[in-house]
Structure formats: structure tokens, C-alpha cells
Scaffold this active site. Structure first.
Site, mmCIF file in Angstrom:
data_model
loop_
_atom_site.group_PDB
_atom_site.id
_atom_site.type_symbol
_atom_site.label_atom_id
_atom_site.label_comp_id
_atom_site.label_asym_id
_atom_site.label_seq_id
_atom_site.Cartn_x
_atom_site.Cartn_y
_atom_site.Cartn_z
ATOM 1 N N GLY A 301 0.759 -1.374 0.040
ATOM 2 C CA GLY A 301 -0.049 0.069 0.094
ATOM 3 C C GLY A 301 1.031 1.268 -0.143
ATOM 4 O O GLY A 301 1.781 1.370 0.424
ATOM 5 N N CYS A 304 1.744 2.465 3.358
ATOM 6 C CA CYS A 304 2.254 1.267 4.245
ATOM 7 C C CYS A 304 3.655 1.415 4.691
ATOM 8 O O CYS A 304 4.463 1.654 3.805
ATOM 9 C CB CYS A 304 2.069 -0.029 3.567
ATOM 10 S SG CYS A 304 0.323 -0.573 3.304
ATOM 11 N N THR A 306 5.092 -1.099 6.499
ATOM 12 C CA THR A 306 5.183 -2.511 7.071
ATOM 13 C C THR A 306 6.620 -3.097 6.448
ATOM 14 O O THR A 306 7.308 -3.892 7.361
ATOM 15 C CB THR A 306 4.109 -3.454 6.938
ATOM 16 O OG1 THR A 306 2.806 -2.989 7.392
ATOM 17 C CG2 THR A 306 4.477 -5.027 6.974
ATOM 18 N N ARG A 406 -5.774 -4.403 13.972
ATOM 19 C CA ARG A 406 -5.430 -4.744 12.474
ATOM 20 C C ARG A 406 -3.877 -5.099 12.566
ATOM 21 O O ARG A 406 -3.397 -6.106 11.882
ATOM 22 C CB ARG A 406 -5.694 -3.828 11.626
ATOM 23 C CG ARG A 406 -5.403 -4.238 10.411
ATOM 24 C CD ARG A 406 -5.999 -3.513 9.126
ATOM 25 N NE ARG A 406 -6.304 -4.080 7.686
ATOM 26 C CZ ARG A 406 -5.314 -4.118 6.747
ATOM 27 N NH1 ARG A 406 -4.038 -3.474 6.934
ATOM 28 N NH2 ARG A 406 -5.105 -4.637 5.783
HETATM 29 P P1 XMP Z 1 -3.177 1.638 -1.602
HETATM 30 O O1 XMP Z 1 -1.755 1.644 -2.286
HETATM 31 O O2 XMP Z 1 -4.188 1.515 -2.620
HETATM 32 O O3 XMP Z 1 -3.262 0.668 -0.528
HETATM 33 O O4 XMP Z 1 -3.173 3.103 -0.958
HETATM 34 C C1 XMP Z 1 -4.550 0.354 0.099
HETATM 35 C C2 XMP Z 1 -4.311 -0.765 1.316
HETATM 36 O O5 XMP Z 1 -3.144 -0.800 2.044
HETATM 37 C C3 XMP Z 1 -3.470 -1.602 3.197
HETATM 38 N N1 XMP Z 1 -3.172 -0.711 4.408
HETATM 39 C C4 XMP Z 1 -2.143 -0.637 5.110
HETATM 40 N N2 XMP Z 1 -0.893 -1.525 5.243
HETATM 41 N N3 XMP Z 1 -0.144 -0.208 6.848
HETATM 42 C C5 XMP Z 1 0.050 -1.053 6.136
HETATM 43 O O6 XMP Z 1 0.920 -1.950 6.124
HETATM 44 C C6 XMP Z 1 -1.188 0.772 7.005
HETATM 45 O O7 XMP Z 1 -1.261 1.652 7.836
HETATM 46 C C7 XMP Z 1 -2.148 0.434 6.145
HETATM 47 N N4 XMP Z 1 -3.535 0.926 5.777
HETATM 48 C C8 XMP Z 1 -4.031 0.305 5.010
HETATM 49 C C9 XMP Z 1 -4.807 -1.956 3.335
HETATM 50 O O8 XMP Z 1 -4.590 -3.226 2.883
HETATM 51 C C10 XMP Z 1 -5.462 -1.090 1.827
HETATM 52 O O9 XMP Z 1 -6.467 -1.777 1.454
#
Ligand code: XMP
Length: 493
Positions: A301, A304, A306, A406
Site C-alpha cells: 500500500g 504502508c 510494514t 489490525r
Molecule cells: P493503496 O496502495 O491502494 O493501498 O493506497 C491500500 C491498502 O493498504 C493497506 N493498508 C495498510 N498497510 N499499513 C500497512 O502496512 C497501514 O497503515 C495500512 N493501511 C492500509 C490496506 O490493505 C489497504 O487496502
């Protein structure tokens, strides 16, 4: 395989190879499956994030033919109320209409109409027998708001339809009597449904809308695995959600299959998707638990961290492919979640093995996403943040945050001790969802024609990748020119 077994590829590492196209672009269908029993007309989901999907975005997504997944960073009641709003928003027929009692005040009727954004309500007795209808027009000229509904309503006999009436016959009745609402009653005069003229207008305006068997817009909603997550799932099912997404960042945790199995054991009518995973083994574990869909993405993401904070993840094309090796043979659809930057990435995800994709950053800038517009140096932005960001996980004095589980931090009570896995920021304002989706789906149509696939299944089966180098990526983007005008589907690298 040893420790360094595989090479991980992502969207920018590959391109789709053109193939023979023995059809016309008009023959292309983008219909696909989100889960075993939920289909969409365009393979797009809006992310379960608090700056992306609440009821307004979910309604807009379903009207465009995709579906929204309502985020879970809010109370159970609020999330269930949002499901309710989507399910009531537009439909061939409202099966469980909002009603009011005859002794309610006009003030109460006003509040009810305001809350559900409706222009009138059937009046029923305690047993559900239809007594009349009260609309904004009946109430508009009454200055005394303490008067009772029964004094101003249009009483029976009303123009009503029989349960099971066809859309055409209902429209004919509405037209002939110049009315906007047609209550449906059974033989005993009990109210069983409502058909409104507004729904017909919308049906014509949104021909691609994704609907359930009753003609209502479809919607999904996220739950976790900790605390009262099961009660949340129950409330969402009761509110009419079409599918639940058991959504935590470590989808290979045993807790996910446990939650899926528990929901499925008690609620047979609703699909349950599990995630997020990034390997074949993790996808297999979800398949074995009876998941109806599998959501893939660990760390791709845009918001993200992570992959840097934990050093964990699998580049998204490889992750989708690996998960599809387990999901495909079992007939379980795959959702490629996160990391998409351009419309071309949608077809890449599908060819890698996904059935749909989930979008965060590409939709966070839409008018329909939650949050206010910000003006900075004459440009418009909307805020966007990871659900694992400090802002989303902080409790800020409230009793609890619903987002931190989460990231397995529900036990952390002190905000200072949180380990964020996401960042907070903003994205350019993109206008209404309809124009963003037009570009994204338009791009997908082009991909499909280049590949020679009529259907999503065709490109999943026949699509081929070529791996590219840094020089290839440079060649792919505009180069050796200074962009002077922004394109609606390309804003630079
Ligand atoms: P995009 O690239 O479309 O990604 O903006 C959206 C997806 O990112 C995930 N998501 C996260 N992953 N930390 C993460 O590692 C976060 O804080 C976070 N928030 C969202 C999630 O799967 C979303 O659909």
C-alpha cells in the site's frame, strides 16, 4: 527451496504482452467475482480505510458497478448503520421500509426523513398494517411541529401494489397516479415493501450498478479478530451486508481461519473473505477454513510502512500469483489489495491471478471519500492515511481505537507505545468517483483489447508478462519531455 528461494516482482517490474484480438472492444466484459457468491460489473473495491470507504463512497462504488468495503475504525453501531444506509439507498424495491406510527409528531417525522435522506414514509400500526403515507409535501405547510402524523398524512385507501409486482407495472402505476412512492401490501393489508420513482430514475442513470438479488446495492464491511469482532460481524450481517472481510495485517494468523469458520457456521447467507496474505500456504489455510474470497497484500500500500518497519512483505505481483495457486483450483476469488498506481496495474493484477483489486490511494482523493477538501497553494487535496498510522490507531482520549487490532496492538493502552505501520498524508483531489472510475475502467478495457481477452477469465488464463529492467520502466513512462498539461489518468511518477 532455501531461504533465498524466490524473486519477488511487483507492478513496475512487469508489462503485459499484447496478444491476438479476434473481437471488437464492444464485446469486452469486466464482470468478475469478489467472493464465491458476490459479483461485480467492474473488478474494483474501495479499501476498508477511514479516509476511503464510508457509506457515501460505498454507494458511489456500487452505482459504478464495483463495491465498497466499509472500514471498521468506528463503533459497531455506526458501521452497521452505514451498511443499512447503503442497502436502503437505491433499489428495485425496499423490502424493509422505514415506517412511522400515526401518533408520532411531525418533528419526529422530519427527523426520520432527515436521518435516512428520504422524502416520505409509510404510516403503519404496531402490527405493520398500512394506514397511510406522510411525505414532505404533507408536512411542508404545517407550522405546528407537535401535530400528529395522522392529522396530515394521506390515509388509506392509497394507491398500492401487490407483493411481487413487476418493475414495469409498478412504474405504470406511479406514472398513472402521478405519485412518487408505491407501498406494497399483502392480502391482509400489511406493508411488505416500497417502490419509489427515484429508484427507477437511478436505475436508468447507473445501468452498471452492482446489485443483490433484491435489486439493492451491494456492500462489504471489514471486521477484525480481537475483542468483540464476532459481535461486529453479527451486527453487520443483521444490517444486510453482502460480505464480511476478516481483515488483519497478518492473515496467516490462526485467528483468521477461526473467525471465518465461526461466522460461516452461524451465518450461512453471507460470504466471508479473509486476509491479508502474501503466500500460497497462507491462502491455502484460508481456503481450508472455508473462505469465500482471499485478500492479498502485505505491505504494497501507498501508505504502508510494514516493509520497512518490520522488513516483511512480498512484492504484489508475486504475492497475487502465489495466492492464486491455492485459491484458483478451489474456485475461491482473489482480491489484489494495495499498491496500484495506474489503471494499467489493474490488468496486471488480474493476469497475475486476482479476480478484483482493492484501491486506497487512487480513490482517497474522490469527492465521495470521507474528509474535507484542503486548499494548499491554490491546489486541492484530501487527507489519506494508513490504518496502521499513528493517527488511525491513537485513541485520543476516547475509550478505544478500533484500528490497532489490525496490527495486533489492541493491548497497547498508551498511544506513545504504539508501533505504527503506516503514515498520514494527503492526495490530490480527483473530483467525483464516476470520472475516476471512468478512467480506471477505460484503461482496463484498453488492456483487455491489447491482450485479446473478452472477459476477466480470458486474460487471467491467457495473459502473459514480460519482466522489464529499470531501462524498460523508464521507457514505459513519458520521457524526454516536460509535461505541461496534466492528463486525467497520469500525473507523473
Ligand atoms: P493503496 O496502495 O491502494 O493501498 O493506497 C491500500 C491498502 O493498504 C493497506 N493498508 C495498510 N498497510 N499499513 C500497512 O502496512 C497501514 O497503515 C495500512 N493501511 C492500509 C490496506 O490493505 C489497504 O487496502
Amino acid at each position: 527451496p532455501g531461504k533465498f528461494a524466490t524473486l519477488g516482482l511487483t507492478y513496475d517490474d512487469v508489462l503485459l504482452v499484447p496478444g491476438p484480438a479476434d473481437m471488437t472492444p464492444e464485446e469486452i466484459s469486466t464482470r468478475s467475482r469478489v467472493s464465491r457468491n458476490v459479483s461485480v460489473n467492474i473488478p474494483l473495491l474501495s479499501a476498508a480505510m477511514d479516509k476511503v470507504t464510508e457509506a457515501r463512497m460505498a454507494i458511489a462504488m456500487a452505482r459504478q458497478g464495483g463495491v465498497g468495503v466499509l472500514h471498521r475504525n468506528l463503533s459497531i453501531q455506526e458501521q452497521a448503520a452505514q451498511v443499512d444506509r447503503v442497502k436502503r439507498s437505491e433499489s428495485g424495491m425496499v423490502t424493509d421500509p422505514i415506517t412511522i406510527r400515526p401518533d408520532a409528531s411531525l418533528q419526529e417525522a422530519d427527523e426520520l426523513c432527515g436521518r435516512f435522506r428520504i422524502s416520505g414514509v409509510p404510516v403503519t400500526d404496531a402490527a405493520g398494517k398500512l394506514l397511510g403515507i406522510v411525505t414532505n409535501r404533507d408536512m411542508a405547510f404545517e407550522t405546528d411541529r407537535t401535530r400528529q402524523v395522522r392529522e396530515v398524512m394521506t390515509p388509506m385507501p392509497l394507491v398500492t401494489g401487490k407483493v411481487g409486482i413487476s418493475g414495469q407495472d409498478a412504474m405504470e402505476l406511479l406514472r398513472r397516479h402521478k405519485i412518487e412512492k408505491l407501498p406494497l401490501v399483502d392480502g391482509a393489508g400489511m406493508l411488505k415493501g416500497l417502490i419509489t420513482v427515484k429508484d427507477f430514475v437511478k436505475a436508468e442513470k447507473y445501468p452498471r450498478a452492482a446489485k443483490d438479488a433484491d435489486g439493492r446495492l451491494i456492500v462489504g464491511a471489514a471486521v477484525g479478530v480481537a475483542g468483540d469482532s464476532y459481535e461486529r460481524a453479527q451486527a453487520l450481517v443483521e444490517a444486510g451486508v453482502d460480505f464480511i472481510v476478516v481483515d488483519i495485517a497478518q492473515g496467516h494468523s490462526k485467528l483468521v481461519p477461526d473467525m471465518i469458520a465461526k461466522i460461516k457456521a452461524n451465518h450461512s447467507g453471507v460470504d466471508v473473505v479473509g486476509g491479508n496474505v502474501a503466500t500460497r500456504d497462507a491462502a491455502q489455510a484460508l481456503v481450508d477454513a472455508g473462505a469465500d474470497g482471499i485478500k492479498v497484500g502485505v505491505g504494497p500500500g501507498s501508505i504502508c510502512t510494514t516493509r520497512v518497519v518490520a522488513g516483511v512483505g512480498v512484492p504484489q505481483i508475486t504475492a497475487i500469483y502465489e495466492a492464486s495457486l491455492a485459491a484458483g483450483p478451489a474456485g475461491v476469488p482473489v482480491i489484489g489489495d494495495g499498491g496500484l498506481q495506474y489503471s494499467g496495474d489493474i490488468a496486471k493484477a488480474l493476469v497475475a491471478g486476482a479476480d478484483t483489486v482493492m484501491l486506497g490511494s487512487l480513490l482517497a482523493g474522490c469527492e465521495e471519500s470521507p474528509g474535507e477538501l484542503r486548499f494548499i497553494n491554490g491546489k486541492q487535496f484530501k487527507s489519506y492515511r494508513g490504518m496502521g498510522s499513528l493517527g488511525a490507531m491513537q485513541t485520543r482520549g476516547e475509550s478505544r481505537s478500533y484500528s490497532k487490532d489490525r496490527y495486533f496492538q489492541q493491548a497497547v493502552n498508551d498511544d506513545e507505545k504504539l508501533i505504527p505501520e503506516g503514515i498520514e498524508g494527503q492526495v490530490p483531489y480527483r473530483g467525483p468517483l464516476s470520472s475516476v472510475v471512468h478512467q480506471l475502467v477505460g484503461g482496463l478495457h484498453q488492456s483487455m483489447f491489447y491482450l485479446g481477452g473478452r472477459t476477466v477469465e480470458d486474460i487471467k488464463r491467457d495473459g502473459r508478462f514480460v519482466r522489464i529492467t529499470a531501462a524498460g520502466l523508464k521507457e514505459s513512462h513519458p520521457h524526454d519531455i516536460q509535461m505541461t498539461t496534466e492528463a486525467p489518468n497520469y500525473s507523473g511518477r
